[in-house]
Structure formats: structure tokens, C-alpha cells
Design a protein around this motif. Structure first.
Motif, PDB file in Angstrom:
ATOM      1  N   GLY A 291      -4.873   1.396  -1.130  1.00 36.26           N
ATOM      2  CA  GLY A 291      -3.711   2.556  -0.673  1.00 36.26           C
ATOM      3  C   GLY A 291      -3.459   3.665  -1.843  1.00 36.26           C
TER       4      GLY A 291
ATOM      5  N   VAL B 111       0.688  -1.158  -0.049  1.00 35.64           N
ATOM      6  CA  VAL B 111       0.038  -0.107  -0.104  1.00 35.64           C
ATOM      7  C   VAL B 111       0.771   1.232   0.013  1.00 35.64           C
ATOM      8  CG1 VAL B 111      -1.972  -1.070   0.931  1.00 35.64           C
ATOM      9  CG2 VAL B 111      -0.050   0.138   2.458  1.00 35.64           C
TER      10      VAL B 111
ATOM     11  N   SER C 141     -10.587   2.928  -0.703  1.00 38.03           N
ATOM     12  CA  SER C 141      -9.398   2.690  -1.413  1.00 38.03           C
ATOM     13  C   SER C 141      -8.529   1.594  -0.647  1.00 38.03           C
ATOM     14  CB  SER C 141      -8.743   4.059  -1.421  1.00 38.03           C
ATOM     15  OG  SER C 141      -7.337   3.903  -1.735  1.00 38.03           O
TER      16      SER C 141
ATOM     17  N   GLN D 281      -4.157   1.071   7.888  1.00 37.21           N
ATOM     18  CA  GLN D 281      -5.048   2.119   7.268  1.00 37.21           C
ATOM     19  C   GLN D 281      -5.286   3.522   7.947  1.00 37.21           C
ATOM     20  OE1 GLN D 281      -8.832  -0.150   7.625  1.00 37.21           O
ATOM     21  NE2 GLN D 281      -8.571  -1.120   5.969  1.00 37.21           N
TER      22      GLN D 281
ATOM     23  N   GLN E 152      -6.166   6.090   5.198  1.00 29.74           N
ATOM     24  CA  GLN E 152      -6.499   5.626   3.863  1.00 29.74           C
ATOM     25  C   GLN E 152      -8.176   5.568   3.852  1.00 29.74           C
ATOM     26  OE1 GLN E 152      -6.368   1.203   1.724  1.00 29.74           O
ATOM     27  NE2 GLN E 152      -4.822   1.707   3.260  1.00 29.74           N
ATOM     28  N   ASP E 153      -8.426   6.273   2.887  1.00 33.98           N
ATOM     29  CA  ASP E 153      -9.744   6.313   2.347  1.00 33.98           C
ATOM     30  C   ASP E 153     -10.459   4.843   2.539  1.00 33.98           C
ATOM     31  OD1 ASP E 153      -9.519   8.960   2.033  1.00 33.98           O
ATOM     32  OD2 ASP E 153     -10.141   8.993  -0.312  1.00 33.98           O
TER      33      ASP E 153
ATOM     34  N   TRP F 294      -5.447   8.628   0.458  1.00 37.91           N
ATOM     35  CA  TRP F 294      -5.032   8.865   1.876  1.00 37.91           C
ATOM     36  C   TRP F 294      -5.711  10.311   2.115  1.00 37.91           C
ATOM     37  CZ3 TRP F 294      -2.860   4.840   4.610  1.00 37.91           C
ATOM     38  CH2 TRP F 294      -2.342   3.764   4.009  1.00 37.91           C
TER      39      TRP F 294
END
Length: 187
Positions: free
Chosen positions: A132, A28, A129, A101, A125-126, A135
């Protein structure tokens, strides 16, 4: 020691901001990332060539490291770049758990950590997503009085050197010419 500075182009960043040594960097974090919306005159970073601590789930990224960070080719970009070198500015990114995350970011200047009461930084991290690619970088200045300087970190080049969908947006919103600290060898 102040390193040599080269002028580079962001449109071919995948050819020069590359890994030069193998590390155990998590997937990521591989690739090149754009600091989308960053109000400072710096644009892109990579975590390549940094040692990942598997025990503490952390790494340290020197802003002044060779081919680690790009800066605008402007007077403010030069000032920020040289200030980062002079102060040996770096960030320790410490992930909260194995999911990678959420992370706390500890800035260091002159070898000393900047206290959290001055600035507390996070990286998240969204949720949509999982790989990765996106972010959120949050800043809490003086206990949250100000949130200045927040931005979205977007992967623009994947670990295989391919442009992601965010690459073209980066090119339209960022100055193409940038400054980067070079390695000892020619890049």
C-alpha cells in the motif's frame, strides 16, 4: 464551525500527524501519504483516527478534519482549506473487495454526494506495491472528457512513524511550511 489553523513543517510531519485514537484501520491505509503531482494546494493526508467500516470496507475522510489534511501556506491553500471547511467537504472511500486494491471515492459537499456524471474518482493500489505504499488517484470529469487533477498517493511515513523512501522526494517537491486544522488540544 471553523477550526483553528496552525502552521506546521512537513519535514517533521511524523511528530504531529499521528494517531490519537485506536481504530481498526487496515494496515495498507496506515501512515501518512503525499499527494504527489496534485495540482491543488494540498499535500498530505492521513487516514488515522477515522472509523473503518469492516462490513462495507469503507471510511469517510473529512478534508476539514483536525490534523487530517495539509494545505500549502499560500493564499490558494488558505482558500482551499476554508472552502473545504465551509462546504464540509469529505470523501467516502469504498473498496471494491477484501483485497483493498481498488476503491471508488465519493466526494460530498454540504452533506450531499457529488454525482458521478460530474466526477467519478478512483483509487488503485499499484501492482508492484502490495503493502500500500503507492496508489493511483484517477479522476473522470463529465464522463471522462477531462482527467484533470490526477496524482500518485505515496506513503511517506509508515505506521511506526518511520520515513519511507518517498519522504525525501516529497520534501524536495513540496513547500515545507503547511497549514493544518488543529485539534481542540494543543498540537
Amino acid at each position: 464551525m471553523i477550526g483553528a489553523i496552525a502552521q506546521k513543517q512537513l519535514d517533521n510531519i511524523a511528530t504531529w500527524m499521528i494517531p490519537i485514537k485506536q481504530t481498526n484501520l487496515p494496515t495498507v491505509l496506515r501512515g501518512i501519504f503525499h499527494m504527489d503531482g496534485n495540482p491543488l494546494p494540498d499535500e498530505c493526508i492521513t487516514f488515522y483516527n477515522l472509523e473503518w467500516d469492516t462490513q462495507t470496507r469503507s471510511l469517510v475522510i473529512p478534508v476539514f478534519g483536525p490534523v487530517q489534511w495539509t494545505f500549502h501556506n499560500s493564499i490558494f491553500g488558505w482558500i482551499l482549506l476554508r472552502s473545504a471547511e465551509l462546504s464540509q467537504f469529505k470523501y467516502k472511500i469504498q473498496f471494491d473487495d477484501e483485497t483493498l486494491q481498488q476503491a471508488q471515492i465519493i466526494p460530498f459537499a454540504f452533506g450531499l454526494p457529488i454525482p458521478k456524471w460530474i466526477v467519478a474518482l478512483t483509487l488503485s493500489q499499484d501492482k508492484d506495491s502490495s503493502n500500500g505504499d503507492t496508489w493511483q488517484r484517477k479522476n473522470f470529469w463529465f464522463g471522462g472528457i477531462s482527467r484533470a487533477g490526477e496524482y500518485t498517493l505515496r506513503r511517506i511515513v509508515d505506521e511506526n512513524g518511520r520515513h519511507t523512501p518517498a519522504f525525501n522526494n516529497m520534501l524536495t517537491t513540496s513547500p515545507n511550511e503547511c497549514l493544518v486544522i488543529t485539534r481542540d488540544e494543543k498540537i
